[in-house]
Design a protein around this motif. Sequence first.
Motif, PDB file in Angstrom:
ATOM      1  N   VAL A 163     -10.819   0.773   5.487  1.00  0.00           N
ATOM      2  CA  VAL A 163     -10.100   1.768   4.684  1.00  0.00           C
ATOM      3  C   VAL A 163      -9.671   2.948   5.552  1.00  0.00           C
ATOM      4  CG1 VAL A 163     -10.330   3.452   2.815  1.00  0.00           C
ATOM      5  CG2 VAL A 163     -11.175   1.121   2.505  1.00  0.00           C
ATOM      6  N   GLU A 187      -5.884   4.191   6.120  1.00  0.00           N
ATOM      7  CA  GLU A 187      -5.506   5.549   5.733  1.00  0.00           C
ATOM      8  C   GLU A 187      -5.032   6.370   6.929  1.00  0.00           C
ATOM      9  OE1 GLU A 187      -8.896   7.098   3.651  1.00  0.00           O
ATOM     10  OE2 GLU A 187      -8.200   6.302   1.718  1.00  0.00           O
ATOM     11  N   GLU A 217       3.889  -0.314   2.859  1.00  0.00           N
ATOM     12  CA  GLU A 217       4.086   0.415   1.608  1.00  0.00           C
ATOM     13  C   GLU A 217       5.465   0.105   1.038  1.00  0.00           C
ATOM     14  OE1 GLU A 217       1.295   4.372   2.450  1.00  0.00           O
ATOM     15  OE2 GLU A 217       3.461   4.448   2.810  1.00  0.00           O
ATOM     16  N   LYS A 253      -9.342  -3.927  -0.382  1.00  0.00           N
ATOM     17  CA  LYS A 253      -9.045  -2.497  -0.312  1.00  0.00           C
ATOM     18  C   LYS A 253      -7.721  -2.248   0.403  1.00  0.00           C
ATOM     19  CE  LYS A 253     -12.481  -0.252  -2.268  1.00  0.00           C
ATOM     20  NZ  LYS A 253     -12.251   0.687  -3.393  1.00  0.00           N
ATOM     21  N   THR A 254      -7.287  -3.194   1.229  1.00  0.00           N
ATOM     22  CA  THR A 254      -6.000  -3.061   1.908  1.00  0.00           C
ATOM     23  C   THR A 254      -4.893  -2.798   0.898  1.00  0.00           C
ATOM     24  OG1 THR A 254      -6.719  -4.570   3.653  1.00  0.00           O
ATOM     25  CG2 THR A 254      -4.351  -4.238   3.426  1.00  0.00           C
ATOM     26  N   ASP A 305      -5.229  -1.702  -2.270  1.00  0.00           N
ATOM     27  CA  ASP A 305      -5.461  -0.462  -3.013  1.00  0.00           C
ATOM     28  C   ASP A 305      -5.075   0.771  -2.196  1.00  0.00           C
ATOM     29  OD1 ASP A 305      -6.532  -1.982  -5.121  1.00  0.00           O
ATOM     30  OD2 ASP A 305      -8.487  -2.019  -4.151  1.00  0.00           O
ATOM     31  N   VAL A 306      -5.373   0.748  -0.900  1.00  0.00           N
ATOM     32  CA  VAL A 306      -5.023   1.883  -0.041  1.00  0.00           C
ATOM     33  C   VAL A 306      -3.509   2.065   0.016  1.00  0.00           C
ATOM     34  CG1 VAL A 306      -5.031   2.724   2.344  1.00  0.00           C
ATOM     35  CG2 VAL A 306      -7.124   1.806   1.341  1.00  0.00           C
ATOM     36  N   HIS A 307      -2.774   0.964   0.100  1.00  0.00           N
ATOM     37  CA  HIS A 307      -1.315   1.063   0.165  1.00  0.00           C
ATOM     38  C   HIS A 307      -0.720   1.516  -1.169  1.00  0.00           C
ATOM     39  CE1 HIS A 307      -1.817  -0.978   3.993  1.00  0.00           C
ATOM     40  NE2 HIS A 307      -0.561  -0.690   4.254  1.00  0.00           N
ATOM     41  N   GLY A 337      -1.149   5.168  -1.299  1.00  0.00           N
ATOM     42  CA  GLY A 337      -0.172   5.828  -0.438  1.00  0.00           C
ATOM     43  C   GLY A 337       1.193   5.933  -1.093  1.00  0.00           C
TER      44      GLY A 337
END
Length: 228
Positions: free
Chosen positions: A89, A93, A156, A190-191, A193-195, A198
Motif C-alpha cells: 500500500v 500511495e 488510475e 489493496k492495489t 482500493d488504493v487506485h 486516488g
Amino acid sequence: MARILVVEDDDTIGTAVARSLTLHGHEVAWAQDGGSAIRETARAPFDLVLLDLGLPDLDGLAVCREIRPALPDAVIVILTARDDEMDVVLGLESGGDDYLVKPVRLAELHARVRAHLRRAEAGRHDPPVDLGDLTVDFASRRVTVAGTEVHLRPREYDLLARLASQPGTAVSREVLIAEVWDENWFGSTKTLDVHVAGIRRQLSAAGGASMPTLVTLRGHGYRLDPPS
C-alpha cells in the motif's frame, strides 16, 4: 518498443533483467542507486520503470515520490522483497502503479511489462465520454473536469476509463483487476482500493458542479454513476 528504466542495486539481478528486456526489443537504462535513477529520469522520458525498494543510498519509496512528477505518464512497477500488505500500500500511495515480489521470474516480468504497455494503447479509437463536467478522452488518455485537465497516474486513468466506458454498470473487482492490471495478476487486492482512493481524491480536488459518483459495491466491486 519501449524505453524502460531498471533501478536495481544487485549486479546479478540488474544484469539479468536489463539483458532480458533488451533482448525483447526494449531500450533499457540501468540505475544502481536512487540518486542515479533520479538523474536518469531528469535527462530523458521513460515508458516504464522497474523500481527496487531496497536501494543503498535512498529509500525506494522516496525515490518513487521523487520521480513520479518527472514521469507522469510512465508506469512504475515496484520490485520488493516485502510481501507485507502495508508495504504494498505504501508503495502504491508513493506513486507506484503495480508491484512484483522478489525473486521475480523473468516470464512473469515480461508478461506484466507487455500488459502495461499494451494497455497504454487500448481504447485509442473510442469516442470521448462526457459525464456531467467529467470528460474521459480515450484517444488522448486525458481526463478533464469542466475543461481543466486532471492528471491521473496511468493505472488510475485506466481504471476510471474502464468504469466510464460503461457508466451505471457494476463491474466486479475480479474484472477490474484482470482488465486494468493483468488476467494472471495475483497479489494484494489493496492495489485496486488504493487506485480508487486516488481517483476520488483527484476528482474531488478538481471540483465540478456536476460530477459522476464512484460507488463502492461491497462484496462485488465498483460502479461509476452519471450525475443525477
